[in-house]
Design a protein around this motif. Sequence first.
Motif, short mmCIF file in Angstrom:
data_model
loop_
_atom_site.label_atom_id
_atom_site.label_comp_id
_atom_site.label_asym_id
_atom_site.label_seq_id
_atom_site.Cartn_x
_atom_site.Cartn_y
_atom_site.Cartn_z
N GLU A 88 41.85 61.26 57.52
CA GLU A 88 41.75 61.93 56.23
C GLU A 88 40.29 62.25 55.91
O GLU A 88 40.00 63.21 55.19
CB GLU A 88 42.36 61.05 55.14
CG GLU A 88 43.85 60.81 55.34
CD GLU A 88 44.38 59.69 54.46
OE1 GLU A 88 43.58 59.11 53.70
OE2 GLU A 88 45.58 59.40 54.52
N VAL A 89 39.38 61.43 56.43
CA VAL A 89 37.94 61.64 56.23
C VAL A 89 37.20 61.27 57.51
O VAL A 89 37.73 60.55 58.37
CB VAL A 89 37.39 60.79 55.06
CG1 VAL A 89 38.01 61.19 53.74
CG2 VAL A 89 37.58 59.30 55.33
N TRP A 90 35.97 61.76 57.62
CA TRP A 90 35.01 61.25 58.60
C TRP A 90 33.96 60.49 57.82
O TRP A 90 33.38 61.02 56.85
CB TRP A 90 34.36 62.37 59.39
CG TRP A 90 35.26 63.00 60.42
CD1 TRP A 90 36.52 62.62 60.78
CD2 TRP A 90 34.94 64.14 61.23
NE1 TRP A 90 37.01 63.44 61.76
CE2 TRP A 90 36.07 64.38 62.07
CE3 TRP A 90 33.84 64.97 61.35
CZ2 TRP A 90 36.11 65.42 62.99
CZ3 TRP A 90 33.87 66.02 62.27
CH2 TRP A 90 34.99 66.24 63.09
N VAL A 91 33.71 59.26 58.21
CA VAL A 91 32.74 58.41 57.53
C VAL A 91 31.43 58.41 58.32
O VAL A 91 31.41 58.05 59.51
CB VAL A 91 33.27 56.96 57.39
CG1 VAL A 91 32.26 56.10 56.65
CG2 VAL A 91 34.60 56.95 56.66
N ILE A 92 30.35 58.79 57.66
CA ILE A 92 29.02 58.77 58.26
C ILE A 92 28.35 57.47 57.82
O ILE A 92 28.27 57.19 56.62
CB ILE A 92 28.18 59.98 57.80
CG1 ILE A 92 28.92 61.28 58.09
CG2 ILE A 92 26.81 59.97 58.47
CD1 ILE A 92 28.47 62.45 57.24
N ASP A 93 27.88 56.68 58.76
CA ASP A 93 27.33 55.37 58.39
C ASP A 93 26.39 54.87 59.47
O ASP A 93 26.30 55.44 60.56
CB ASP A 93 28.47 54.37 58.18
CG ASP A 93 28.06 53.21 57.29
OD1 ASP A 93 26.91 53.19 56.80
OD2 ASP A 93 28.89 52.31 57.08
N ASP A 94 25.68 53.78 59.13
CA ASP A 94 24.84 53.08 60.10
C ASP A 94 25.62 51.90 60.67
O ASP A 94 26.37 51.23 59.95
CB ASP A 94 23.57 52.53 59.44
CG ASP A 94 22.67 53.64 58.92
OD1 ASP A 94 22.95 54.82 59.20
OD2 ASP A 94 21.69 53.31 58.23
N ASP A 162 11.17 60.85 78.04
CA ASP A 162 10.02 61.45 77.36
C ASP A 162 10.44 62.38 76.22
O ASP A 162 9.73 62.50 75.22
CB ASP A 162 9.16 62.24 78.37
CG ASP A 162 8.50 61.34 79.40
OD1 ASP A 162 8.38 60.13 79.12
OD2 ASP A 162 8.13 61.85 80.48
N GLU A 163 11.56 63.06 76.40
CA GLU A 163 11.97 64.05 75.39
C GLU A 163 12.63 63.42 74.16
O GLU A 163 12.91 64.13 73.17
CB GLU A 163 12.95 65.07 76.01
CG GLU A 163 14.28 64.50 76.45
CD GLU A 163 14.28 63.98 77.88
OE1 GLU A 163 15.37 63.76 78.43
OE2 GLU A 163 13.17 63.77 78.44
N VAL A 164 12.88 62.12 74.18
CA VAL A 164 13.52 61.45 73.04
C VAL A 164 12.45 60.90 72.11
O VAL A 164 11.59 60.12 72.53
CB VAL A 164 14.44 60.31 73.52
CG1 VAL A 164 15.02 59.55 72.32
CG2 VAL A 164 15.56 60.85 74.38
N GLY A 165 12.48 61.33 70.86
CA GLY A 165 11.51 60.87 69.87
C GLY A 165 12.18 60.39 68.61
O GLY A 165 13.41 60.23 68.55
N HIS A 166 11.37 60.17 67.60
CA HIS A 166 11.90 59.71 66.31
C HIS A 166 12.56 60.88 65.59
O HIS A 166 11.98 61.95 65.42
CB HIS A 166 10.76 59.16 65.44
CG HIS A 166 11.15 58.91 64.02
ND1 HIS A 166 11.99 57.88 63.65
CD2 HIS A 166 10.82 59.57 62.88
CE1 HIS A 166 12.16 57.92 62.33
NE2 HIS A 166 11.46 58.92 61.85
N VAL A 167 13.83 60.69 65.19
CA VAL A 167 14.58 61.67 64.42
C VAL A 167 15.19 60.94 63.24
O VAL A 167 15.71 59.83 63.39
CB VAL A 167 15.71 62.32 65.28
CG1 VAL A 167 16.50 63.33 64.45
CG2 VAL A 167 15.13 62.98 66.51
N THR A 168 15.12 61.53 62.05
CA THR A 168 15.66 60.87 60.86
C THR A 168 17.17 60.68 60.99
O THR A 168 17.85 61.43 61.71
CB THR A 168 15.36 61.68 59.59
OG1 THR A 168 16.05 62.93 59.66
CG2 THR A 168 13.87 61.91 59.43
N LYS A 169 17.69 59.71 60.26
CA LYS A 169 19.13 59.43 60.34
C LYS A 169 19.98 60.61 59.86
O LYS A 169 20.98 60.94 60.51
CB LYS A 169 19.46 58.16 59.55
CG LYS A 169 18.88 56.90 60.18
CD LYS A 169 19.17 55.67 59.33
CE LYS A 169 18.53 54.44 59.94
NZ LYS A 169 18.75 53.24 59.09
N PRO A 170 19.63 61.29 58.73
CA PRO A 170 20.43 62.46 58.35
C PRO A 170 20.44 63.55 59.42
O PRO A 170 21.46 64.20 59.64
CB PRO A 170 19.75 62.95 57.06
CG PRO A 170 19.14 61.71 56.48
CD PRO A 170 18.67 60.94 57.67
#
Length: 235
Positions: A88-94, A162-170
């Motif tokens: 019914e929903v998709w839940v976005i969470d940590d 090398d190509e993986v860096g910091h990306v914000t959670k949103p």
Amino acid sequence: MNRLRAGLGLFVEDVFASVPRKDQRARGECYLRGLMLDGRRKSIQPMAQRLPDGNMQALQQFVNQSPWQWEPVRRRIAERLVQVVRPEVWVIDDVSFPKCGRASVGVARQYCGALGKRANCQVAVSVHAATDTASCPLEWELFLPEEWAHDLPRRKAAGVPDEVGHVTKPRLALGLLEKLADWLPSVPVLVADCGYGRSVSFRLALEERGWSYVMAVEPKEIARPAGAVPHLPPY
């Protein structure tokens, strides 16, 4: 037990159909059995000890080093999950994983939902298919804290590309949603707590894609009519 084993075999044959080598598919089946059988610890060594055909070195190689494409496997699992759960929903969470050391990829002192406080842990951004009676993860990605972005010795020791860096959670969550929207027939209502609801750019990105959402916001959030003009009284 034989009937369950046969059902598991058919499941593995389906979700690992994209894996080209027979021995890799066999290790995938063995690894899944280890995850689903009884036993508190689900790391490779104790699972290998519990399985009659468990080989720690082979399982370790399958998970960490084998050159098989994991994305088609995850896609097929997601397709099967939505057929069963009918979300019914998709839940976005940590999702957080408490850790003792500092060698695991992305581990840092940050808020840990599993403990309810700041602690040394890993955090992954996840999207779950959910109803009132069921919840299953469809896709997830490990969050790399900013302190990892330029710590080259630590990145090298942990095997961070090398190509993986910091990306914000949103931003991570938006990437997961775009992937799932490409994989699956429809996107239901998206729900999240204020950790994501506070991000105006995230909410606007969902609106631009035509996705409906319900998100918590912080108490300081202000709502105004669309035509409102800010008024600054003179001192």
